[in-house]
Design a protein around this motif. Structure first.
Motif, PDB file in Angstrom:
ATOM      1  N   UNK A  88       0.828  -1.215   0.000  1.00  0.00           N
ATOM      2  CA  UNK A  88       0.000   0.000   0.000  1.00  0.00           C
ATOM      3  C   UNK A  88       0.856   1.256   0.000  1.00  0.00           C
ATOM      4  N   UNK A  89       2.011   1.112  -0.622  1.00  0.00           N
ATOM      5  CA  UNK A  89       2.902   2.255  -0.824  1.00  0.00           C
ATOM      6  C   UNK A  89       2.815   2.598  -2.318  1.00  0.00           C
ATOM      7  N   UNK A  90       1.868   3.443  -2.641  1.00  0.00           N
ATOM      8  CA  UNK A  90       1.509   3.633  -4.047  1.00  0.00           C
ATOM      9  C   UNK A  90       2.514   4.536  -4.764  1.00  0.00           C
ATOM     10  N   UNK A  91       3.538   3.907  -5.305  1.00  0.00           N
ATOM     11  CA  UNK A  91       4.502   4.610  -6.146  1.00  0.00           C
ATOM     12  C   UNK A  91       3.800   4.952  -7.464  1.00  0.00           C
ATOM     13  N   UNK A  92       4.025   6.146  -7.971  1.00  0.00           N
ATOM     14  CA  UNK A  92       3.343   6.557  -9.202  1.00  0.00           C
ATOM     15  C   UNK A  92       3.772   5.684 -10.377  1.00  0.00           C
ATOM     16  N   UNK A  93       2.841   5.498 -11.298  1.00  0.00           N
ATOM     17  CA  UNK A  93       3.115   4.678 -12.486  1.00  0.00           C
ATOM     18  C   UNK A  93       4.267   5.246 -13.288  1.00  0.00           C
ATOM     19  N   UNK A  94       4.377   6.577 -13.317  1.00  0.00           N
ATOM     20  CA  UNK A  94       5.458   7.214 -14.084  1.00  0.00           C
ATOM     21  C   UNK A  94       6.825   6.888 -13.491  1.00  0.00           C
ATOM     22  N   UNK A  95       6.916   6.815 -12.141  1.00  0.00           N
ATOM     23  CA  UNK A  95       8.196   6.471 -11.497  1.00  0.00           C
ATOM     24  C   UNK A  95       8.581   5.023 -11.801  1.00  0.00           C
ATOM     25  N   UNK A  96       7.585   4.125 -11.750  1.00  0.00           N
ATOM     26  CA  UNK A  96       7.869   2.722 -12.057  1.00  0.00           C
ATOM     27  C   UNK A  96       8.264   2.571 -13.521  1.00  0.00           C
ATOM     28  N   UNK A  97       7.608   3.316 -14.407  1.00  0.00           N
ATOM     29  CA  UNK A  97       7.950   3.272 -15.828  1.00  0.00           C
ATOM     30  C   UNK A  97       9.370   3.775 -16.054  1.00  0.00           C
ATOM     31  N   UNK A  98       9.745   4.880 -15.362  1.00  0.00           N
ATOM     32  CA  UNK A  98      11.115   5.403 -15.497  1.00  0.00           C
ATOM     33  C   UNK A  98      12.130   4.388 -14.967  1.00  0.00           C
ATOM     34  N   UNK A  99      11.799   3.758 -13.843  1.00  0.00           N
ATOM     35  CA  UNK A  99      12.673   2.712 -13.290  1.00  0.00           C
ATOM     36  C   UNK A  99      12.872   1.595 -14.311  1.00  0.00           C
ATOM     37  N   UNK A 100      11.790   1.156 -14.918  1.00  0.00           N
ATOM     38  CA  UNK A 100      11.846   0.085 -15.922  1.00  0.00           C
ATOM     39  C   UNK A 100      12.703   0.502 -17.121  1.00  0.00           C
ATOM     40  N   UNK A 101      12.453   1.685 -17.664  1.00  0.00           N
ATOM     41  CA  UNK A 101      13.169   2.124 -18.872  1.00  0.00           C
ATOM     42  C   UNK A 101      14.656   2.317 -18.605  1.00  0.00           C
ATOM     43  N   UNK A 102      14.989   2.982 -17.492  1.00  0.00           N
ATOM     44  CA  UNK A 102      16.402   3.205 -17.172  1.00  0.00           C
ATOM     45  C   UNK A 102      17.118   1.886 -16.885  1.00  0.00           C
ATOM     46  N   UNK A 103      16.427   0.989 -16.182  1.00  0.00           N
ATOM     47  CA  UNK A 103      17.031  -0.313 -15.890  1.00  0.00           C
ATOM     48  C   UNK A 103      17.289  -1.079 -17.185  1.00  0.00           C
ATOM     49  N   UNK A 104      16.294  -1.091 -18.066  1.00  0.00           N
ATOM     50  CA  UNK A 104      16.432  -1.799 -19.340  1.00  0.00           C
ATOM     51  C   UNK A 104      17.559  -1.211 -20.185  1.00  0.00           C
ATOM     52  N   UNK A 105      17.587   0.107 -20.289  1.00  0.00           N
ATOM     53  CA  UNK A 105      18.586   0.768 -21.146  1.00  0.00           C
ATOM     54  C   UNK A 105      19.993   0.599 -20.580  1.00  0.00           C
ATOM     55  N   UNK A 106      20.154   0.878 -19.286  1.00  0.00           N
ATOM     56  CA  UNK A 106      21.501   0.836 -18.690  1.00  0.00           C
ATOM     57  C   UNK A 106      22.049  -0.592 -18.661  1.00  0.00           C
TER      58      UNK A 106
END
Length: 447
Positions: A88-106
């Motif tokens: 119930x720690x609602x991280x915004x979808x945009x933050x999770x998306x940025x985490x995913x994209x940066x992780x994938x790219x790096x």
């Protein structure tokens, strides 16, 4: 296999760096709480073990490396989202998306760079080598030896053949191989199954296990085609069967179809919308006849469809039977240009949009060639288990253009079948990039 030099440290080092990247991106985009960071690290470790993302070897293709990390990162993102939702720690979808994209790219970028660095390092220094011998002399083992001798970036050092009997190409008999392996510190032994008895295979396997050597087996190559095999266990009995074609999976088929529609629409809207009127004018000014050349070809499930091209020849009666050749008198001046640059193939994106073709797949052959070779080449008809493509693995591997002899078709079909049995979306993208590079560089067989 025993590890030498720095090899034993490579995988733990990669693991450590990846975990450091995951931790830093977690702090940057998601949470700085140590419990959350630890949970996400555990997710990464569990997924990496499940997917075998670190089971990458010197012979692994770069497309496979990228594919593994994409799958790992996507599943990681889903787990992270679920974890914070349950907390119930609602991280915004945009933050999770940025985490995913940066992780994938790096992660992907640095691992691809590292992969290439190791290849260059082996070429320049001649170190980090794996010493190999091959037991059995036939066409399959000769091709493997050629790969070892002509691919220094993989770091294999081929030390010779051994066979049932001493021959000009061998260093000794199968019995001589064991002492040679020990004396010359050989790392890997490649055995042709069809040249060894069950007892010989058993003895070699026991020898390799006792001396910490890697043993690999080369399958029976009677048909000279790679068969994708699947191993299952019925209780304790191992049973080998042909693996299903990847595109038989509805989800994978849908993925490829969505990609085909998206890519073809982009080409039609951004390129063909203005190029077609211009080429139509040039084609009409030089010779009489239609702008488009239409020809029946065999497609998926051996069904006929009309394949479109920009017309590059003057009207002639041999178009359905005779392939274009170098300095072909039938080719017009504008035809030479559009064939050399492969622009003549662009109308086939309409075939892709209509569902008759794919962007990548086995190239559709002349009907006369198909009729001639479907009875000559075993497994030829596997080409028609998928849609034909505008470009394909065979074409980017040097087998495009005129079929001058049977071996040209034989090799083309080998690559086509390998593609059919091992399809992936990342491989399609890789083939498209190679096709574009080949067009820009110019190809000798593009006439």
């Amino acid at each position: 296999m025993k590890y030498t030099g720095y090899s034993r440290f490579i995988r733990p080092l990669l693991y450590g760096i990846d975990l450091l990247i995951v931790s830093l991106l977690t702090i940057l985009f998601l949470s700085s709480q140590w419990v959350d960071i630890l949970a996400i690290i555990i997710f990464w470790v569990i997924l990496s073990i499940t997917i075998s993302v670190y089971s990458v070897y010197r012979f692994t293709k770069i497309v496979k490396v990228i594919s593994l990390f994409f799958k790992q990162t996507l599943l990681m993102c889903l787990l992270v989202f679920s974890y914070f939702y349950i907390q119930e720690n609602f991280i915004s979808a945009s933050d999770i998306l940025r985490f995913f994209l940066f992780l994938l790219i790096i992660i992907t970028f640095w691992r691809v760079i590292l992969f290439e660095i190791f290849k260059r390092y082996r070429i320049i220094t001649g170190s980090n080598n794996v010493y190999t011998v091959i037991i059995g002399v036939n066409e399959a083992t000769k091709r493997l030896a050629y790969f070892f001798n002509n691919s220094p970036e993989y770091g294999y050092q081929f030390k010779g053949f051994f066979g049932e009997q001493i021959a000009p190409k061998t260093k000794g008999t199968i019995e001589d191989a064991q002492q040679f392996i020990l004396d010359n510190n050989i790392d890997e032994i490649y055995c042709s199954i069809k040249e060894l008895s069950n007892n010989q295979i058993k003895k070699l396997t026991e020898f390799c296990q006792a001396n910490r050597k890697t043993i690999r087996f080369i399958a029976d190559d009677k048909e000279l085609f790679s068969k994708n095999l699947k191993l299952d266990y019925y209780n304790l009995t191992p049973v080998i069967s042909l693996a299903p074609v990847p595109l038989d999976d509805p989800l994978k088929y849908l993925t490829k179809r969505v990609f085909d529609i998206t890519f073809s629409l982009l080409v039609i809207v951004l390129v063909l919308s203005w190029l077609t009127p211009l080429l139509a004018l040039l084609i009409k000014l030089e010779s009489k006849g239609p702008v488009f050349f239409k020809q029946h070809r065999y497609g998926l499930d051996f069904k006929l469809f009309l394949c479109y091209k920009f017309r590059s020849m003057s009207i002639n009666k041999e178009a359905d039977k005779k392939q274009a050749s170098k300095n072909d008198a039938r080719i017009t001046r504008i035809g030479k240009f559009i064939r050399r640059t492969s622009i003549d193939e662009l109308p086939q994106f309409f075939n892709v949009l209509f569902g008759q073709m794919s962007v990548v797949g086995p190239r559709p052959l002349l009907m006369s060639h198909t009729d001639d070779y479907k009875g000559k080449i075993k497994r030829f008809m596997m080409r028609h288990n998928v849609k034909p493509g505008i470009t394909g693995l065979a074409q980017v591997s040097g087998y495009r253009g005129n079929i001058a002899k049977d071996s040209d078709m034989f090799n083309r079909v080998r690559y086509d079948i390998f593609y059919v049995e091992n399809w992936s979306l990342l491989w399609d993208i890789n083939i498209i990039f190679k096709t574009i590079l080949n067009v820009l560089k110019g190809e000798e067989k593009a006439y």
